[in-house]
Design an enzyme around this catalytic site. Structure first.
Site, PDB file in Angstrom:
ATOM      1  N   ASP A  26       0.856  -1.172   0.000  1.00 44.98           N
ATOM      2  CA  ASP A  26       0.000   0.000   0.000  1.00 44.98           C
ATOM      3  C   ASP A  26       0.906   1.241   0.000  1.00 44.98           C
ATOM      4  OD1 ASP A  26      -3.289   0.378   1.476  1.00 44.98           O
ATOM      5  OD2 ASP A  26      -2.157   1.743   0.199  1.00 44.98           O
ATOM      6  N   GLU A  33     -10.949   6.639   4.128  1.00 46.66           N
ATOM      7  CA  GLU A  33      -9.914   6.075   5.005  1.00 46.66           C
ATOM      8  C   GLU A  33     -10.038   6.608   6.443  1.00 46.66           C
ATOM      9  OE1 GLU A  33      -6.683   6.051   1.422  1.00 46.66           O
ATOM     10  OE2 GLU A  33      -6.106   5.064   3.269  1.00 46.66           O
TER      11      GLU A  33
HETATM   12  C1  GLC Z   1      -4.463   4.192  -0.071  1.00 48.71           C
HETATM   13  C2  GLC Z   1      -5.362   3.000   0.227  1.00 48.71           C
HETATM   14  C3  GLC Z   1      -5.427   1.984  -0.874  1.00 48.71           C
HETATM   15  C4  GLC Z   1      -5.186   2.637  -2.220  1.00 48.71           C
HETATM   16  C5  GLC Z   1      -3.778   3.195  -2.228  1.00 48.71           C
HETATM   17  C6  GLC Z   1      -3.473   3.949  -3.546  1.00 48.71           C
HETATM   18  O1  GLC Z   1      -3.805   4.606   1.081  1.00 48.71           O
HETATM   19  O2  GLC Z   1      -5.131   2.320   1.438  1.00 48.71           O
HETATM   20  O3  GLC Z   1      -6.727   1.375  -0.806  1.00 48.71           O
HETATM   21  O4  GLC Z   1      -5.329   1.689  -3.264  1.00 48.71           O
HETATM   22  O5  GLC Z   1      -3.526   4.059  -1.130  1.00 48.71           O
HETATM   23  O6  GLC Z   1      -4.252   5.111  -3.629  1.00 48.71           O
END
Ligand code: GLC
Length: 622
Positions: A296, A496
């Site tokens: 991530d 988030e």
């Molecule tokens: C974010 C998320 C993830 C996402 C990634 C790219 O923090 O946790 O779901 O795909 O970053 O944006």
């Protein structure tokens, strides 16, 4: 070991399909893909191999030539990394420019461009925005979700993007979690089934030239953190952890998901990005996941205090590609990562075998997707973005996602020829609230967030008869002559950790609007836009009818289809609905002590004698 060797041998002889009866679930159409990958791997320098393991955010790539210089395997646009002019044509130009750099490298290995297309191609203006996963969960309709994700895939590919960081197959257990709406529901079985349907929609039956690479995320336990704290710690024994958070990945693996994103959270205090047991021993070896693992957003930086040690721990745990949002001068950036990784390999801290395994996995997926033969996407798809047939599929999703919680004296369906229909609450005419987070911006935003959508108010105006007066009174101050009142309330957009909430009471201002409407004596239907069940208190009692609409997206006419009875409500709750804040904590994974206000699976419909209007949504694919 032998399993892998045996599969490789079979694949090289193209026998893998013949043995589908064995427990080999052939996930690749191109039986030669892995041998092609091996042949290419044998030609690659260490720098070229390392480059394939690096994914950089487009905003960090001030100089696109760095794609060529560092042999980058992937570029992404994270939540907010949109080009200034957010049109499909500008996106296509941007992604093509990055691809052109990759194709100038010695081996011309195409890159994969990735975006968070989590409810349609939600980064670009004019896209069709679907209900967020909690609403799709309420449809319980795997076939529909497959069709929806196929539409999303066409719109994503229409901008030169071949990788969607979806489906999120989190099992959200505690609704205080800000990402509850990204989860199909609280049951691992439902999440597993619908997640696999989404994978099939994005990728097709097998990974191939029409696929958009799916990315099941976030492995694992993201939805079980204590108190619903985003990126927090999920505390339980291994049997519970596997049953609740690992098994939902099996259907996606069987569906051939080509990538899986590792989760920020920890399990019993150990960060997932450093958990070799779960990433390698369980997910890759025991469950047979053959695609590649991507980290991530700068998640490896959280493993410890020394970045090089973070790199060693994550790659040795089983990460194959690392998502790096930082560029020069912005913290742990991609140049630093590449130098540190090369250093760790030279020092023997990461084995060449591990590097080759990671690169082989990435290349195999690229071969299966046919990006070597055709690294560009079909411009005809660009023209389909926001098309009526795409919007019709999203409208169907909206219709099926609505959950009717209450309908006193069959107040619904409303008549289309009411004399005076009042509409209360600013959310009734706010596309941004209707779509929620991950819409144009990472956090989403209130207001007219994108072109091409239909707010509920606009849908109502299109639906009622010419002699119906629609009274739009956001603050409920002008309701005197209403024959019926629609009150629209809910949560502002968030994403988030910004959506983590300990108090899930419906906002007092919203409760007041409902009470004000009821005080007129006219029947009141309340429509709730939210990313999760909220504590309704007296507002449910005060409403004559109540619909959980979740975060429906751009197609507001899917709501009026149900309000006016052209379509009977079919949605069923994908998770229990709490009475109050004391019932929120399900992280213990035991059945909650008290029975919820509404159980999972609850949902009313209209009387049997209600004749729904037949809907003939254009079949997207014969
Ligand atoms: C974010 C998320 C993830 C996402 C990634 C790219 O923090 O946790 O779901 O795909 O970053 O944006």
């Amino acid at each position: 070991m032998y399993h892998h060797f045996f599969r490789q041998t079979l694949q090289s002889f193209g026998l893998v399909g013949l043995l589908a009866g064995f427990n080999f679930t052939p996930t690749y159409l191109h039986a030669s893909a892995s041998s092609d990958a091996d042949a290419l791997l044998a030609q690659m320098t260490l720098d070229e191999k390392i480059g394939q393991m690096v994914q950089v955010d487009s905003a960090a790539l001030k100089d696109k030539a760095d794609v060529r210089k560092y042999f980058l395997g992937s570029v992404l646009s994270g939540g907010g990394s949109d080009p200034a002019d957010n049109s499909p044509a500008t996106w296509k130009k941007l992604t093509d420019e990055f691809q052109a750099q990759a194709l100038q490298t010695r081996l011309k290995i195409p890159l994969l461009y990735g975006v968070d297309a989590v409810h349609g191609h939600n980064n670009i203006d004019g896209a069709v925005i679907f209900p967020h996963h909690i609403g799709l969960g309420a449809t319980h309709d795997a076939k529909l979700i497959e069709r929806a994700e196929r539409v999303a895939a066409e719109e994503v590919a229409g901008t030169g993007v071949r990788w969607a960081f979806a489906p999120c197959i989190a099992v959200a257990r505690d609704v205080r979690w800000g990402r509850t709406y990204e989860s199909f529901g609280s049951s691992p079985e439902l999440v597993g089934e619908l997640g696999a349907a989404a994978v099939r929609g994005l990728q097709g039956e097998v990974l191939g030239k029409n696929s958009v690479l799916a990315c099941a995320k976030h492995f694992a336990g993201d939805g079980g953190t204590t108190n619903g704290q985003d990126e927090g710690d999920t505390v339980c024994d291994e049997a519970t952890f596997r049953k609740m958070f690992v098994t939902p990945y099996e259907p996606s693996i069987k569906a051939g998901v080509g990538s899986i994103m590792v989760s920020f959270n920890s399990w019993n205090g150990v960060k997932m990005h450093g958990n070799k047991h779960l990433l390698t021993e369980v997910l890759k070896s025991e469950m047979g996941f053959q695609g590649f693992l991507v980290s991530d957003w700068a998640a490896i930086d959280q493993l410890g205090t020394n970045y090089q040690a973070d790199i060693e721990m994550s790659i040795n745990a089983g990460l194959d590609m690392i998502m790096i949002p930082a560029g020069p001068g912005e913290g742990h950036n991609y140049a630093e990562f590449i130098a540190d990784l090369k250093d760790s390999i030279t020092l023997g801290k990461i084995s060449p075998t591990r590097i080759d395994d990671a690169v082989r996995r990435i290349l195999t997926v690229k071969y299966q997707m046919g990006v070597f033969e055709n690294p560009w996407t079909d411009p005809a798809l660009t023209a389909k973005i926001g098309s009526p047939e795409h919007r019709a599929v999203a409208r169907e999703c909206v219709r099926e996602s609505l959950v009717l919680l209450k309908n006193e004296q069959q107040m619904l369906p409303l008549k289309k020829d009411l004399k005076h229909l009042a509409v209360v609450g600013s959310a009734a005419d706010d596309l941004g609230i209707q779509c929620g987070g991950w819409t144009i911006d990472w956090q989403g935003k209130v207001g007219n967030v994108m072109s091409g959508g239909t707010t509920l108010l606009a849908a109502l105006k299109k639906s009622v008869s010419t002699n119906t007066e629609i009274i739009y009174s956001p603050d409920g101050s002008d309701l005197k002559s209403a024959d019926a009142i629609i009150v629209v309330v809910g949560e502002p957009p968030y994403a988030e950790m910004k959506g983590d909430r300990a108090d899930l009471n419906l906002a007092a201002a919203d409760a007041d609007l409902i009470a004000k409407a009821k005080a007129t004596g006219a029947p009141v239907v309340t429509l709730l836009y939210s990313g999760r069940p909220l504590v309704l208190g007296k507002s449910l009692e005060t409403s004559d009818a109540f619909i959980a609409a979740w975060l429906p997206g751009t197609e507001g006419e899917g709501i009026t289809d149900v309000l006016f009875g052209d379509f009977k409500p079919a949605g069923k709750l994908p998770r229990p609905w709490p009475h109050d804040n004391s019932e929120l904590n399900c992280a213990a994974f035991a059945a909650p002590a008290t029975s919820p206000l509404f159980a999972s699976g609850f949902g009313l419909t209209y009387d049997a004698d209600m004749k729904p209007k037949e809907f003939k949504t254009a079949a997207l694919h014969e």
